[in-house]
Scaffold this motif. Structure first.
Motif, short mmCIF file in Angstrom:
data_model
loop_
_atom_site.label_atom_id
_atom_site.label_comp_id
_atom_site.label_asym_id
_atom_site.label_seq_id
_atom_site.Cartn_x
_atom_site.Cartn_y
_atom_site.Cartn_z
N HIS A 1 0.67 -11.51 3.49
CA HIS A 1 0.29 -10.62 4.58
C HIS A 1 1.47 -9.78 5.06
O HIS A 1 1.29 -8.61 5.40
CB HIS A 1 -0.30 -11.44 5.73
N ARG A 2 2.66 -10.34 5.06
CA ARG A 2 3.84 -9.57 5.47
C ARG A 2 4.13 -8.43 4.50
O ARG A 2 4.69 -7.41 4.88
CB ARG A 2 5.06 -10.48 5.60
N LEU A 3 3.76 -8.63 3.25
CA LEU A 3 3.97 -7.59 2.25
C LEU A 3 2.83 -6.59 2.23
O LEU A 3 2.86 -5.63 1.45
CB LEU A 3 4.13 -8.22 0.87
N GLY A 4 1.81 -6.80 3.06
CA GLY A 4 0.73 -5.82 3.16
C GLY A 4 -0.48 -6.11 2.29
O GLY A 4 -1.38 -5.27 2.19
N TYR A 5 -0.52 -7.28 1.65
CA TYR A 5 -1.68 -7.62 0.81
C TYR A 5 -2.81 -8.17 1.69
O TYR A 5 -2.59 -9.06 2.52
CB TYR A 5 -1.30 -8.67 -0.23
N ASP A 6 -4.01 -7.65 1.49
CA ASP A 6 -5.16 -8.15 2.24
C ASP A 6 -5.63 -9.50 1.72
O ASP A 6 -6.15 -10.32 2.47
CB ASP A 6 -6.33 -7.15 2.17
N ALA B 1 0.09 -10.18 -8.63
CA ALA B 1 1.27 -9.31 -8.72
C ALA B 1 2.53 -10.14 -8.96
O ALA B 1 3.38 -9.79 -9.79
CB ALA B 1 1.41 -8.49 -7.44
N PHE B 2 2.66 -11.25 -8.24
CA PHE B 2 3.87 -12.07 -8.37
C PHE B 2 3.97 -12.68 -9.77
O PHE B 2 5.06 -12.76 -10.35
CB PHE B 2 3.87 -13.18 -7.31
N LYS B 3 2.84 -13.09 -10.34
CA LYS B 3 2.85 -13.63 -11.71
C LYS B 3 3.24 -12.54 -12.71
O LYS B 3 3.91 -12.82 -13.70
CB LYS B 3 1.47 -14.20 -12.06
N VAL C 1 0.82 -1.21 0.00
CA VAL C 1 0.00 0.00 0.00
C VAL C 1 0.85 1.27 0.00
O VAL C 1 0.34 2.35 0.22
CB VAL C 1 -0.96 0.01 1.22
N ALA C 2 2.16 1.14 -0.21
CA ALA C 2 3.02 2.32 -0.27
C ALA C 2 2.59 3.20 -1.43
O ALA C 2 2.29 2.71 -2.52
CB ALA C 2 4.48 1.88 -0.45
#
Length: 341
Positions: free
Chosen positions: A307-312, A320-322, A251-252
């Motif tokens: 979750h650690r990266l801020g994704y709900d 995003a990773f793909k 969310v930055a």
């Protein structure tokens, strides 16, 4: 020397600790430097060379009455100041090889003094360059770096490398005789050029722990660290540092970065474009890097990483990773852990 480039917090920690012992409060040491004292205890914290110069200026201004302040400060620096580079230096074939390696990766060391090695006849001369340091601080910086490098050399090679002559540009201080206690000799002061002179044979001396395989491995990692330090310069570097401090990078946003960096959003966008990057590209670069690091921890599930990266939602992270790698995170992890990528 590029003073915008990030430097290890180790340098600041050593200096403010001695300053504190001499009665200077931490807040006075850091005044106007932009350094958050809470970050000094972080193992991976880095600060720019400009911040380090600002801290040195505060220490010199308030403690200039302390004799041999720079020499005493240099005693605080040991092999731990070189980290991975210490292993690389000990793995070199000769003292000369180690000296050249230290200069090649000087941006990773504690020293603010730029150096250059010349072999002329029977002499090995290390030239000292401090033109990037403000004039009132040069004596302190040279003293700190010379004593620190002498300490590190003694710890690495089990003896002090015998210096034949030291020439320094500034006038002799009142405590000039004290240099012999720290460096083994009293320098020539008010010299036209700054240098340390060794016998050439010193540079040709073998290092007992020499290990070519270890040296190659260390140099590979040093190159990675050097590239990371280079990436920390300019506006893009400041944005990268901002993003690394965000607890939820998913969310930055540019508005928050603009506020912290005190740059208008439009100016920030233009500055990044001039450096060939965008805010989104920098955010994605760091998210991908952190995601890959976390996915290689077997104890963390894909959900934990998201979750650690801020994704709900895990689905958002997977998309995003793909987009970054072409693979879903679970598949990427499986292939990487099996050593197929």
């Amino acid at each position: 020397m590029d003073l915008q480039r990030p430097r290890s917090a180790y340098n600041l920690v050593q200096m403010v600790q001695l300053a504190s012992e001499l009665g200077l409060p931490l807040a006075r040491c850091l005044e106007g430097s932009g350094v958050d004292e809470r970050r000094l205890s972080e193992a991976e914290a880095e600060f720019s060379g400009h911040a380090e110069i600002a801290v040195i200026a505060n220490i010199v201004r308030h403690l200039d009455h302390v004799p041999a302040l720079g020499l005493r400060m240099g005693q605080r620096f040991h092999m731990s100041a070189y980290g991975l580079m210490a292993f690389a230096l000990c793995s070199c074939q000769t003292v000369g090889d180690a000296t050249r390696l230290a200069m090649r990766y000087g941006a990773l060391s504690f020293s603010l003094t730029a150096t250059r090695l010349d072999i002329v006849g029977g002499d090995a001369r290390i030239w000292l360059e401090d033109g990037h340091v403000p004039v009132p601080l040069r004596r302190f910086v040279i003293e700190r770096d010379l004593v620190g490098l002498t300490n590190i050399g003694r710890e690495m090679f089990s003896s002090t490398l015998p210096m034949r002559h030291i020439a320094l540009a500034y006038p002799a201080p009142a405590y000039a005789a004290d240099y012999a206690r720290y460096l083994g000799l009293v320098p020539e002061f008010s010299a036209p050029q700054q240098q340390i002179v060794f016998d050439r044979a010193v540079m040709e001396s073998p290092i007992p722990q020499a290990d070519a395989v270890m040296l190659r491995r260390c140099e590979q990692q040093l190159q990675v660290l050097l590239e990371r330090r280079k990436a920390g310069t300019g506006t893009a570097g400041r944005v990268r540092q901002f993003l690394r401090r965000q607890p939820g990078m998913a969310v930055a946003d540019m508005a928050a970065a603009s506020a912290e960096l005190q740059i208008q959003p439009r100016s920030l966008r233009r500055s990044l474009q001039a450096e060939g990057v965008s805010f989104r590209a920098l955010a994605d670069e760091l998210r991908q890097s952190l995601a890959e690091e976390l996915l290689l921890v077997p104890q963390l599930s894909v959900e934990d990483v998201a979750h650690r990266l801020g994704y709900d939602e895990v689905a958002s992270f997977t998309r995003a990773f793909k987009r970054w790698t072409g693979l879903p995170p679970g598949k990427w992890r499986s292939l990487r852990l099996r050593g197929l990528r």
